[in-house]
Write a protein that holds these residues in place. Structure first.
Motif, PDB file in Angstrom:
ATOM      1  N   ALA A  94       0.859  -1.184   0.000  1.00 52.71           N
ATOM      2  CA  ALA A  94       0.000   0.000   0.000  1.00 52.71           C
ATOM      3  C   ALA A  94       0.893   1.231   0.000  1.00 52.71           C
ATOM      4  O   ALA A  94       2.103   1.133   0.248  1.00 52.71           O
ATOM      5  N   ALA A  95       0.314   2.384  -0.278  1.00 50.10           N
ATOM      6  CA  ALA A  95       1.130   3.592  -0.397  1.00 50.10           C
ATOM      7  C   ALA A  95       0.391   4.815   0.122  1.00 50.10           C
ATOM      8  O   ALA A  95      -0.834   4.899   0.048  1.00 50.10           O
ATOM      9  N   CYS A  96       1.186   5.752   0.653  1.00 51.75           N
ATOM     10  CA  CYS A  96       0.653   7.064   1.037  1.00 51.75           C
ATOM     11  C   CYS A  96       1.841   8.006   1.195  1.00 51.75           C
ATOM     12  O   CYS A  96       2.746   7.735   1.993  1.00 51.75           O
ATOM     13  N   PHE A 167      -3.347   7.965  -5.504  1.00 57.16           N
ATOM     14  CA  PHE A 167      -2.272   7.057  -5.108  1.00 57.16           C
ATOM     15  C   PHE A 167      -2.387   6.625  -3.647  1.00 57.16           C
ATOM     16  O   PHE A 167      -2.008   5.503  -3.290  1.00 57.16           O
ATOM     17  N   SER A 168      -2.920   7.481  -2.788  1.00 56.73           N
ATOM     18  CA  SER A 168      -3.063   7.136  -1.369  1.00 56.73           C
ATOM     19  C   SER A 168      -4.059   6.003  -1.144  1.00 56.73           C
ATOM     20  O   SER A 168      -4.173   5.483  -0.030  1.00 56.73           O
ATOM     21  N   SER A 169      -4.792   5.621  -2.193  1.00 59.25           N
ATOM     22  CA  SER A 169      -5.764   4.529  -2.071  1.00 59.25           C
ATOM     23  C   SER A 169      -5.231   3.202  -2.590  1.00 59.25           C
ATOM     24  O   SER A 169      -5.881   2.168  -2.455  1.00 59.25           O
ATOM     25  N   TYR A 192      -0.263   6.716 -12.518  1.00 51.29           N
ATOM     26  CA  TYR A 192      -1.096   6.417 -13.688  1.00 51.29           C
ATOM     27  C   TYR A 192      -0.545   5.243 -14.503  1.00 51.29           C
ATOM     28  O   TYR A 192      -1.267   4.260 -14.745  1.00 51.29           O
ATOM     29  N   PRO A 193       0.731   5.266 -14.948  1.00 50.44           N
ATOM     30  CA  PRO A 193       1.239   4.111 -15.683  1.00 50.44           C
ATOM     31  C   PRO A 193       1.296   2.848 -14.832  1.00 50.44           C
ATOM     32  O   PRO A 193       1.135   1.735 -15.348  1.00 50.44           O
ATOM     33  N   TYR A 214      -6.342  13.743   0.063  1.00 51.61           N
ATOM     34  CA  TYR A 214      -5.289  14.209  -0.846  1.00 51.61           C
ATOM     35  C   TYR A 214      -5.162  15.713  -0.685  1.00 51.61           C
ATOM     36  O   TYR A 214      -6.110  16.454  -0.925  1.00 51.61           O
ATOM     37  N   ARG A 215      -3.985  16.161  -0.282  1.00 50.98           N
ATOM     38  CA  ARG A 215      -3.749  17.577  -0.031  1.00 50.98           C
ATOM     39  C   ARG A 215      -3.368  18.258  -1.355  1.00 50.98           C
ATOM     40  O   ARG A 215      -2.302  18.025  -1.914  1.00 50.98           O
TER      41      ARG A 215
END
Length: 312
Positions: A94-96, A167-169, A192-193, A214-215
């Motif tokens: 996961a990412a954030c 991306f945070s999701s 995106y890619p 998302y800020r």
């Protein structure tokens, strides 16, 4: 930190104003499995590094840190491939990033539960709320869809980049992308890619629940840099076109019809940004591709400018 099911990746750079919210979002997660968070600080010049160390010392079972003494991004090094991915453990990633944050304590649990039941799902995402740089609510979400649904490569290629999820999701299967596929790279663009690649080897599942924020235009962010430099926006569209051509070749032209439409859309954006309305007027295919992704108001504005050229 062994036997982790999920590894969370967090990139930070000069995020002193925001990073506490990000790290708090991680430690609040309620899961039935172990997870770890890799936080990479790219030689921040503010207090970001000290805040990260504070949390790592307080929660050693959760955080693993990579604290650079000199900025690697500025040296052209792919931080994720070089430093983060080799340290990933578990089945899912996961990412954030350090200026965004998770808002739902069940985020990881819900995504893992879905992916465990659906092995063909390569990427699980959810809705995200946009907020102002200072944290004030915009009352606007990334996605307006209120039902669970799946997305394919075709869906992503034909849509405006970033219009479905943030991306945070992201939560993806680590075995599907242990390292980035160079054919699915667009210079200056990461998520995106990456989503296009994961959609080409499986499918993307969307959970309509808002579970992150998302800020918008945070200090030093990619979006802030884009919005302040017109030439960078044009270069971004050219990079997307280049990327789609590489993807078309890599996938043996399996998605050629939709890729051609995506390229036409990006070419039309460049024409509009360069105010080359006469060229746009001569290409109905590009104009139609552009109109499919713009709001009604934006389409009307472009149409007015094209009409002005026609009347000359």
């Amino acid at each position: 930190m062994h036997n982790c099911l999920v590894t969370v990746c967090c990139l930070a750079y000069n995020h002193e104003k925001y990073i506490r919210s990000t790290l708090e979002g991680f430690i609040r997660q309620k899961t039935t499995f172990r997870f770890k968070v890799i936080v990479h600080d790219d030689a921040s010049t503010d207090n970001t590094r000290n805040i990260i160390k504070e949390y790592a010392e307080k929660y050693p079972d959760i955080f693993e840190t990579i604290l650079q003494d000199e900025n690697r991004y500025q040296k052209g090094i792919d931080v994720e491939d070089e430093y983060i991915f080799p340290k990933v453990e578990g089945k899912y990633v996961a990412a954030c990033e350090g200026d965004d944050y998770w808002t739902d304590e069940n985020k990881l649990q819900l995504q893992v539960e879905y992916m465990e039941k659906h092995p063909d799902c390569t990427l699980c995402v959810h809705n995200t709320e946009k907020i102002f740089e200072n944290g004030d609510r915009m009352k606007k979400n990334i996605n307006v869809c209120r039902r669970e649904r799946d997305y394919s490569f075709e869906d992503l290629a034909l849509a405006e980049p970033g219009s479905y999820f943030h991306f945070s999701s992201f939560m993806w299967r680590y075995d599907k992308m242990k390292i980035k596929n160079p054919a699915f790279e667009m210079e200056g663009i990461g998520d995106y890619p990456m989503a296009l690649y994961l959609a080409s080897v499986g499918y993307i599942h969307y959970i309509p629940r808002v579970m992150s924020r998302y800020r918008m235009n945070s200090v030093g962010s990619w979006s802030c840099s884009m919005n302040s430099d017109h030439s960078k926006k044009i270069a971004q569209h050219r990079n997307i076109i280049k990327g789609f051509r590489l993807i078309d070749k890599e996938t043996d032209n399996r998605y050629s019809p939709v890729i051609k439409k995506a390229i036409a859309r990006e070419e039309a954006k460049i024409m509009a940004m360069e105010k080359n309305y006469s060229a746009l007027l001569k290409s109905p295919r590009r104009f139609a591709a552009l109109c499919r992704t713009l709001t009604h108001k934006a389409v009307r504005g472009v149409c007015d400018k094209v009409q002005a050229v026609r009347c000359r």
